[in-house]
Motif scaffolding. Structure first.
Motif, mmCIF file in Angstrom:
data_model
loop_
_atom_site.group_PDB
_atom_site.id
_atom_site.type_symbol
_atom_site.label_atom_id
_atom_site.label_comp_id
_atom_site.label_asym_id
_atom_site.label_seq_id
_atom_site.Cartn_x
_atom_site.Cartn_y
_atom_site.Cartn_z
ATOM 1 N N LYS A 1 0.796 -1.245 -0.038
ATOM 2 C CA LYS A 1 -0.061 -0.048 -0.013
ATOM 3 C C LYS A 1 0.859 1.269 -0.085
ATOM 4 O O LYS A 1 1.797 1.246 0.534
ATOM 5 C CB LYS A 1 -0.891 -0.168 1.149
ATOM 6 C CG LYS A 1 -1.948 -1.154 1.326
ATOM 7 C CD LYS A 1 -2.660 -1.098 2.384
ATOM 8 C CE LYS A 1 -3.995 -2.104 2.529
ATOM 9 N NZ LYS A 1 -4.678 -2.067 3.688
ATOM 10 N N ALA A 2 0.525 2.003 -0.696
ATOM 11 C CA ALA A 2 1.004 3.500 -0.684
ATOM 12 C C ALA A 2 -0.192 4.567 -1.287
ATOM 13 O O ALA A 2 -1.046 4.265 -1.263
ATOM 14 C CB ALA A 2 2.186 3.639 -1.716
ATOM 15 N N ALA A 3 0.332 5.792 -1.111
ATOM 16 C CA ALA A 3 -0.547 7.047 -1.487
ATOM 17 C C ALA A 3 0.004 7.808 -2.534
ATOM 18 O O ALA A 3 1.342 8.000 -2.513
ATOM 19 C CB ALA A 3 -0.902 7.527 -0.235
ATOM 20 N N VAL A 4 -0.787 8.518 -3.063
ATOM 21 C CA VAL A 4 -0.201 9.797 -4.066
ATOM 22 C C VAL A 4 0.733 10.644 -3.522
ATOM 23 O O VAL A 4 0.418 11.245 -2.352
ATOM 24 C CB VAL A 4 -1.286 10.217 -4.936
ATOM 25 C CG1 VAL A 4 -0.745 11.419 -5.712
ATOM 26 C CG2 VAL A 4 -2.040 9.337 -5.833
ATOM 27 N N GLY A 5 1.839 10.776 -3.953
ATOM 28 C CA GLY A 5 2.726 11.644 -3.477
ATOM 29 C C GLY A 5 3.791 10.956 -2.571
ATOM 30 O O GLY A 5 4.834 11.573 -2.180
ATOM 31 N N ASP A 6 3.723 9.394 -2.313
ATOM 32 C CA ASP A 6 4.566 9.010 -1.529
ATOM 33 C C ASP A 6 5.879 8.605 -2.470
ATOM 34 O O ASP A 6 5.647 8.290 -3.644
ATOM 35 C CB ASP A 6 4.097 7.540 -1.239
ATOM 36 C CG ASP A 6 3.247 7.628 0.270
ATOM 37 O OD1 ASP A 6 3.324 8.473 0.855
ATOM 38 O OD2 ASP A 6 2.505 6.473 0.465
ATOM 39 N N THR A 7 6.869 8.698 -1.948
ATOM 40 C CA THR A 7 8.534 8.629 -2.592
ATOM 41 C C THR A 7 8.709 7.110 -1.974
ATOM 42 O O THR A 7 9.116 7.028 -0.978
ATOM 43 C CB THR A 7 9.403 9.484 -2.650
ATOM 44 O OG1 THR A 7 8.873 10.741 -3.049
ATOM 45 C CG2 THR A 7 10.718 9.069 -3.102
ATOM 46 N N VAL A 8 8.772 6.027 -2.773
ATOM 47 C CA VAL A 8 8.976 4.621 -2.283
ATOM 48 C C VAL A 8 10.401 4.287 -2.824
ATOM 49 O O VAL A 8 10.479 4.063 -4.205
ATOM 50 C CB VAL A 8 7.856 3.915 -2.499
ATOM 51 C CG1 VAL A 8 7.724 2.383 -2.284
ATOM 52 C CG2 VAL A 8 6.533 4.286 -2.299
ATOM 53 N N LEU A 9 11.012 3.777 -1.956
ATOM 54 C CA LEU A 9 12.247 2.866 -2.095
ATOM 55 C C LEU A 9 11.881 1.529 -2.255
ATOM 56 O O LEU A 9 11.005 1.018 -1.448
ATOM 57 C CB LEU A 9 13.448 3.130 -1.201
ATOM 58 C CG LEU A 9 14.567 2.573 -1.158
ATOM 59 C CD1 LEU A 9 15.426 2.780 -2.327
ATOM 60 C CD2 LEU A 9 15.247 2.322 -0.016
#
Length: 343
Positions: free
Chosen positions: A236-244
């Motif tokens: 799960k993530a959200a718009v705007g999340d910067t994910v590694l």
């Protein structure tokens, strides 16, 4: 040259912290950039042999670090010392060890960590190379690939002390991270084409070797079992999340692609000392290595992270889902006409 006594005194003077390892796909708590002197980071891993169901009705005696395939990821900073207590469970039937691709000398520590069931060993090494690296069991000879394809591998991330940076030297920060271990399995079948199941790990050895020599895996999965990161198990993530996203493969190449997104920054071979590649549609994880990619999500919805050998992804299982919440941006994409009969 610093003598061993002076060296030992210097290390003993460093701050010691204990890192609590967590199960994939997550990373332990860590800072992205640090100041001050290096630390001694203490971790503990227990090697456990356990039968797991990798697909419906398909079983393997997995060899694990801390009970998971892949093993947990360790996170330290460049020039920190990793002090590992490595335990071979008393219930194990085989000897095991660990080879850190991040370490220098003694076969990556493999020569110093061979432990029989019911034994433990303590290894300390200095993390002098920044990047993400594989670790795996390497007990010698044909046992090396056999243990690796039974799940005995994982990753360590050695961050630069001042954090990740782009080619201009600007710091790159992430607010979420996922760790994916890609595992190839070679499960024997009986004369009727049914996958075989064995009472003890060693019972499958000869049959496994025959399948392994074909170089054709029966399953290629993310995080141990088929579907581990899809459907209700999706990330799960959200718009705007910067994910590694950390991706390791201890035995074969992989070709990550994020459907609906990109690799904004990619360290394809995990070498954080070099500037990242940018804006990639797909990238390559070399056999026996780990890589890293960062993406900032811009649209909500389902994203599919897979190996873009589509046969391995769709038919064999090398696929993960990332469900992203947030508000849709019509400027980036808009359906102008819904499907309808051709007039």
């Amino acid at each position: 040259m610093l003598g061993n006594a002076a060296f030992a005194k210097g290390v003993e003077g460093l701050e010691r912290i204990t890192q609590t390892l967590v199960a994939p796909p997550y990373l332990p708590e860590h800072e992205q950039a640090v100041t001050g002197a290096p630390k001694v980071v203490q971790v503990k891993m227990v090697m456990e042999e356990k039968e797991i169901e990798i697909d419906k009705g398909v079983f393997i005696h997995a060899f694990t670090f801390n009970g998971s395939v892949p093993g947990p990821i360790i996170v330290v900073h460049e020039n920190d010392y990793v002090e590992l207590t490595l335990v071979n469970s008393a219930e194990s039937t085989l000897k095991h060890n660990i080879d850190f691709h991040a370490a220098t000398g003694a076969l990556g520590g493999g020569a110093l960590t061979v432990v029989k069931p019911g034994e433990e060993v303590v290894l300390r090494f200095k993390a002098i190379k920044a990047g993400v690296f594989v670790y795996h069991c390497a007990p010698g000879g044909v046992m090396i690939p056999w243990h690796v394809v039974h799940g005995m591998n994982g990753a360590i991330m050695v961050l630069p002390r001042d954090g990740l940076k782009d080619k201009a030297g600007k710091q790159i920060k992430y607010n979420k991270a996922f760790y994916i271990g890609e595992q190839d399995y070679y499960i024997p079948k009986d004369e009727k084409g049914v996958y075989k199941r064995y009472k003890k790990p060693i019972n499958s050895f000869k049959d496994d070797m025959k399948v392994m020599k074909t170089l054709t895996p029966t399953h290629v999965v993310f995080n141990g079992v088929k579907g581990a990161l899809t459907g209700s198990n999706g990330l799960k993530a959200a718009v705007g999340d910067t994910v590694l996203i950390i991706h390791e493969q201890a035995n074969r190449q992989s070709f990550p692609h994020l459907i609906g997104g990109h690799g904004d920054y990619v360290w394809e071979r995990g070498n954080f000392s070099d500037a990242p590649m940018t804006n990639l549609e797909s990238w390559v994880i070399g056999a026996g290595s780990a890589g890293a990619a960062i993406y900032t999500f811009k649209q909500p919805g389902l994203y599919v992270y897979l190996s873009h050998n589509l046969i391995e992804a769709i038919l064999l299982g090398a696929v993960a889902h990332i469900n992203v919440s947030g508000e849709w941006n019509n400027d980036l994409m808009e359906q102008l006409k819904k499907p309808s009969p051709i007039k």
